[in-house]
Design an enzyme around this catalytic site. Structure first.
Site, PDB file in Angstrom:
ATOM      1  N   PRO A  98      15.825  37.768  48.290  1.00  0.00           N
ATOM      2  CA  PRO A  98      14.825  37.865  47.212  1.00  0.00           C
ATOM      3  C   PRO A  98      14.715  36.563  46.418  1.00  0.00           C
ATOM      4  O   PRO A  98      13.773  36.386  45.656  1.00  0.00           O
ATOM      5  CB  PRO A  98      15.336  39.015  46.341  1.00  0.00           C
ATOM      6  CG  PRO A  98      16.702  39.338  46.803  1.00  0.00           C
ATOM      7  CD  PRO A  98      16.907  38.749  48.150  1.00  0.00           C
ATOM      8  N   GLU A 125      25.467  41.576  47.827  1.00  0.00           N
ATOM      9  CA  GLU A 125      24.929  40.810  46.695  1.00  0.00           C
ATOM     10  C   GLU A 125      24.342  39.474  47.134  1.00  0.00           C
ATOM     11  O   GLU A 125      23.584  38.850  46.420  1.00  0.00           O
ATOM     12  CB  GLU A 125      26.028  40.568  45.658  1.00  0.00           C
ATOM     13  CG  GLU A 125      25.987  41.530  44.500  1.00  0.00           C
ATOM     14  CD  GLU A 125      25.775  42.985  44.907  1.00  0.00           C
ATOM     15  OE1 GLU A 125      26.546  43.491  45.743  1.00  0.00           O
ATOM     16  OE2 GLU A 125      24.826  43.594  44.415  1.00  0.00           O
TER      17      GLU A 125
END
Ligand code: ADE
Length: 255
Positions: A98, A125
């Site tokens: 992202p 993560e």
């Protein structure tokens, strides 16, 4: 066109690539896809692929060794090092994250021209930053939202690029007229019946006048783009007539 996909979840790709356009492209020999399990390249006996982050905080980080090992096995250590040393990208090595730049039709076209692309699906993560420092040539996001991993983004890229491979779509007009192909959103479509639940079809589409239909479609595409994605108009390929039409729309809106 060849895709290499590095993932911890190879099974996620099964059904998506076994149907529809991608499947047909593979069957026709126009596209090939190799799925590589990152876990197979973990060095320790438990095949660990993630670890806690330096500096603390929650979540897990994907370790660099299995990903680098997979990349070097798939495209060769020399190519990985050479691309980083020279900055000349022969095979894009793409990390889905992202935090990447936004995927766009133009990037799909570039990947198609390369003929081969490697897609690394991040999970947890994130991925240890040294994977990017040592091997990645492009970090890509498919939108401003967070998914659990890069698998669905990788599927989206495979599909967007596959559609551009010559011969994959029977009717190349579909590619040329797609939303985004010309930098605009696509015009609205209608098919039979001519009336459905009280709603008709714009009469111009039934007129048989191809030039007027083409102009109407263009204006609809301009109108939609102005309403929904005005940011796209800056990069779009616009004629003088397009600009005049947009100026008229803008004037109507500010009345
Ligand atoms: N991984 C998680 N979310 C993502 C996104 N929006 N684009 C690309 N990779 C991702």
């Amino acid at each position: 066109m060849h895709f290499d996909i590095l993932t911890l979840f190879p099974g996620l790709f099964d059904c998506v690539f076994e149907e529809s356009i991608v499947r047909r492209a593979v069957d026709a020999g126009l596209v090939s896809i190799a799925i590589h399990n990152i876990r197979d390249y973990a060095l320790d006996k438990h095949h660990v692929t993630d670890d806690t982050p330096y500096g603390g905080g929650g979540g897990m980080v994907m370790k660099p060794e299995p990903i680098l090992g997979a990349l070097e096995a798939v495209v060769g250590a020399e190519l990985v090092a050479r691309q980083k040393a020279t900055g000349n990208v022969e095979v894009p090595i793409v990390l889905l994250t992202p935090a990447g730049r936004l995927f766009r039709q133009e990037i799909a076209r570039q990947y198609e021209r390369h003929g081969r692309v490697v897609l690394i699906c991040g999970r947890y993560e994130g991925v240890d930053e040294r994977v990017s420092a040592l091997a990645v040539t492009d970090e890509i996001s498919i939108g401003d939202y967070v998914l659990s991993g890069g698998e669905i983004p990788a599927m989206a890229i495979v599909e967007a690029v596959t559609r551009l491979v010559p011969g994959v779509l029977g009717d190349m007009r579909a590619v040329i007229e797609d939303s985004h192909a010309s930098g605009l959103l696509e015009y609205p479509h209608y098919t039979r019946p001519a009336e459905f639940r009280g709603l008709g079809v714009p009469p111009i589409l039934l007129s048989g006048d191809h030039a007027r239909v083409a102009r109407w479609r263009r204006e609809q595409a301009l109108r939609r783009t102005l309403e929904r994605r005005p940011d796209l108009l800056e990069g779009a390929d616009l004629s003088d007539a397009d600009r005049r039409f947009l100026a008229r729309l803008r004037a109507e809106r500010s009345e």
